[in-house]
Design an enzyme around this catalytic site. Structure first.
Site, PDB file in Angstrom:
ATOM      1  N   LYS A  95       0.828  -1.209   0.000  1.00  9.40           N
ATOM      2  CA  LYS A  95       0.000   0.000   0.000  1.00  9.40           C
ATOM      3  C   LYS A  95       0.865   1.263   0.000  1.00  9.40           C
ATOM      4  CE  LYS A  95      -3.961  -2.079   2.392  1.00  9.40           C
ATOM      5  NZ  LYS A  95      -3.359  -3.341   2.883  1.00  9.40           N
ATOM      6  N   TYR A 228     -16.527  -8.837   6.513  1.00 11.35           N
ATOM      7  CA  TYR A 228     -16.274  -9.964   5.632  1.00 11.35           C
ATOM      8  C   TYR A 228     -17.446 -10.237   4.693  1.00 11.35           C
ATOM      9  CZ  TYR A 228     -12.348 -11.196   8.695  1.00 11.35           C
ATOM     10  OH  TYR A 228     -11.181 -11.191   9.410  1.00 11.35           O
TER      11      TYR A 228
END
EC number: 4.1.1.23
Length: 276
Positions: A95, A228
């Site tokens: 990232k 999730y």
């Protein structure tokens, strides 16, 4: 943004303009797997053990290499050897998020030597287009030894609760990706970005790859805001590759868990392309 998610991996591999994306789809087709395992372990031994045990069932292994307490040449050599042995790609979830000059050094130099072993990297566009331009310049330089074997995913969305990677940020991710089609493979996002408005016109044959994180069969979230979804819901929303971490490596039997994610992810893909 155009989407080819209804096509098979083999069809996309044949027509894709990006050589690393072609390889990625070929690996998925050959192994009948769209699973990326996020190997968030803290020692080289744990990482290489997981990579060896799970390698036959995954398309990609995703690392956070800076959480290893003992990163060394052994780590690099071991990962590269296992990627060859089991035919998977390596995705370093670094990232990148800094000015161009800094990320060039972080990527191609520095202690972690990411460009030597990671086929895929990712970045946030919060610093602006310059971060993508800088990484592309490095990877496409005439003296860069890995050439078309490297590619970038733009972090367009996140699965954590309250994420600010939405709206204009996501649209800008698409805009920037379209300017660097030979280096940007696609996105880390929660869905296909086909409906996202963009100021940049799509190139002929555009086919960005979608990786979706936060896939877990046994949990809907954690105490730190992670949210999730299942392999079926992720693939149904446009994921080409599903990323699971704790759902696999923290399972009682990680190998059996990897097989389960492989089966469910593949069945969801077949249903999406109408092959079932």
């Amino acid at each position: 943004m155009s989407s080819k998610s209804q096509l098979t991996y083999s069809a996309r591999a044949q027509s894709h303009p990006n050589p690393l994306a072609r390889k990625l789809f070929q690996v998925a087709e050959e192994k009948r797997s769209n699973v990326t395992v996020s190997a968030d372990v803290t020692t080289t031994k744990e990482l290489l053990d997981l990579a060896d045990r799970l390698g036959p069932y995954i398309a990609v292994i995703k690392t956070h290499i800076d959480i290893l307490s003992d990163f060394s040449q052994e780590t690099i050599d071991g990962l590269n050897a296992l990627a060859q042995k089991h035919n998977f790609l390596i995705f370093e979830d670094r990232k990148f998020i800094d000015i161009g000059n800094t990320v060039q050094k972080q990527y191609h130099n520095g202690t972690l030597r990411i460009s030597e072993w990671a086929h895929i990297i990712n970045c946030s566009i919060l610093p602006g287009e310059g971060i993508v331009e800088a990484l592309a310049q490095t990877a496409q330089a005439t003296d860069f030894p890995y050439g078309s074997e490297r590619g970038l995913l733009i972090l367009a969305e996140m699965t954590s609760k309250g994420s600010l990677a939405t709206g204009a940020y996501t649209s800008a991710s698409v805009d920037i990706a379209r300017k660097y089609p030979s280096f940007v493979l696609g996105f880390v996002s929660t869905r296909s970005l086909g409906e996202v408005e963009s100021t940049e016109a799509p190139a002929q044959g555009e086919d960005f790859v979608v990786f979706t994180t936060g896939v877990n069969l046994s949990s809907k979230g954690d105490k730190l805001g992670q949210q999730y979804q299942t392999p079926q819901s992720a693939v149904g929303r446009g994921a080409d590759f599903i990323i699971s971490g704790r759902g696999i490596y923290a399972a009682a039997d990680p190998v059996e868990a990897a097989k389960q994610y492989q089966q469910q992810g593949w069945e969801a893909y077949l249903a999406r392309v109408g092959a079932q």
